[in-house]
Design an enzyme around this catalytic site. Structure first.
Site, short mmCIF file in Angstrom:
data_model
loop_
_atom_site.label_atom_id
_atom_site.label_comp_id
_atom_site.label_asym_id
_atom_site.label_seq_id
_atom_site.Cartn_x
_atom_site.Cartn_y
_atom_site.Cartn_z
CB SER B 144 -1.03 0.15 1.16
OG SER B 144 -1.84 0.80 1.05
CG HIS B 186 -5.65 -0.11 -1.68
ND1 HIS B 186 -5.87 -1.28 -1.01
CD2 HIS B 186 -4.55 0.56 -1.30
CE1 HIS B 186 -5.00 -0.75 0.25
NE2 HIS B 186 -4.48 0.04 -0.11
CD GLU B 213 -7.99 -3.73 -1.66
OE1 GLU B 213 -8.50 -4.74 -1.22
OE2 GLU B 213 -8.13 -2.64 -1.30
#
Lengths: 280, 280
Positions: B144, B186, B213
């Protein structure tokens, strides 16, 4: 390609640019300027237009139909009629065919594209629309569900928020106005890149077209369209695809597609969908 | 390209595949199988690994750090330490540099990539990480926010649900581990195609990489990466871009980008980012 002869009817005298078919990504401006709706109104003949509204996709056809009725009446259309068809075979009744025969423009609203297709697909009514477009006598605009239906293959529904995979998209038969196109709408607004990619993996013979809200692919009669409105149109062209794992994949497994050509088109851009090149 | 010499340290004896850098799209599986985290654990030396966790991106570094501590300890890592750096110049203190010097793997957690960059960017600590990766002594994984920082240019934030436009993405300086890459994470999960496209319009010299993800770009030492995990990696390659209106556009006006090459890669696919070709 839809064959369209030049629109030479007397009603077109006031039209500066004529678009035989307008495919709108939903949520077009209905209050401030109404750019796309105005372009349709002008294409249909402006103040000499007779406009038919097909609200069949909606579960509230009266409400939706009336909204567009007020808009086109407000623009000064000569006549506006709502074709509130409720049953599958009803559209071939003379009362609807007669109205259609007098229309210079037909506007197909949003709602559920499956409901819309089941009500007017495979009918004389639909054949008449196609024939009159081809003869340059009628212009057709569809928004949201009314846009989804233009391909031979249609995205009936699906999900978002996942990696591209087979289960992300439900595909069925559309109305085949542009057989080679596979259209998605509310495109970047509703995170539909993965579902359009998944649809193209299933049909690599088609050309993927993702249309944002308040954005329109305004088709001309030469195998091209122009982008109108406030957003973008994303072309997903698998013409040079070198690999997909589609056939080997399970329903939920992530898909591979290698060497897609993608164009992001903004208002004013023109695209030749027959030869798959951007013109400007 | 990051220059990485083969990882010949004795600690690698148990590793079947060694990935010097692993860039993860967030929300990697931490419960069922832990595929990506296990691949990192093995790359770092398996049961002989000394793993450092950098939880600085998070506003709850203790909580996040402890979660990964438990995971890597549970896998049997020889030693796991949390580098809970809270102030910008703190990371160059000997206490952190000494820990780092002993690590065979460093895992950078999610959170806010700006916070992370401000805490470790431009430090001896960061230089040491890069040098030790290049020497094959250390493997680095980031998820992330920890993925977002690997490029020279970094997506600091932005929006979604709009057509590509300049205001959709906030760009700033990243840590430059792979200078030529512009990473988003994401990706399909959070509707980020439009923002990655907008970022690439601003930096058409970069290669856009959108990682879903629970999906990882596992870089090897030859200018390639392999896709691991459960989702896809989307490559947005502007190498053949023929037109963008980026310079003429206002902050909010829709962008054009003509002739992007896009690859959707699924697990097992390998991509040569130096030569910009899919290998399998």
């Amino acid at each position: 390609m839809l064959k369209v002869t030049p629109f030479l009817d007397h009603k077109s005298m006031l039209i500066s640019t004529h678009y035989p078919v307008m495919v709108i990504g939903g949520a077009e401006d209905k209050v401030n300027g109404c750019g796309i709706l105005t372009a349709f109104f002008k294409s249909a003949g402006g103040k000499m237009a007779t406009i038919g509204i097909i609200p069949c996709a909606s579960q509230e056809p009266s409400v939706v139909g009336d909204r567009y009725y007020q808009i086109f009446k407000g623009m000064g259309a000569q006549q506006v009629q709502i074709l509130d068809i409720r049953q599958p075979k009803e559209c071939d009744q003379d009362r609807w065919l007669d109205i259609l025969a007098n229309c210079t423009g037909v506007f197909v609203t949003g709602g559920d594209q499956l409901r819309l297709r089941d009500l007017i697909g495979g009918s004389r009514f639909m054949t008449s629309i196609k024939e009159r477009i081809a003869q340059g006598e009628l212009v057709l605009a569809g928004t949201s569900a009314g846009a989804a239906i233009v391909g031979e293959r249609m995205i009936a529904g699906g999900s978002s928020g996942e990696s591209p995979n087979q289960s992300l998209v439900d595909l069925t038969t559309g109305l085949g106005i542009f057989p080679e196109l596979l259209v998605d709408q509310h495109f970047h607004n509703r995170n539909r890149m993965a579902r359009l990619i998944s649809a193209i993996a299933a049909h690599p013979d088609k050309l993927g077209i993702g249309i944002d809200e308040d954005t329109c692919a305004a088709f001309e009669n030469d195998g091209t369209f122009e982008v109108l409105g406030q957003g973008t149109i994303t072309i997903v062209d698998p013409g040079k695809l070198t690999h997909t794992n589609y056939r080997a994949a399970t329903q939920s497994s992530p898909l591979s597609l290698h060497n897609l050509t993608v164009h992001v088109l903004s208002p004013g851009d023109r695209y030749d969908y027959q030869n798959r090149v951007v013109l400007s």
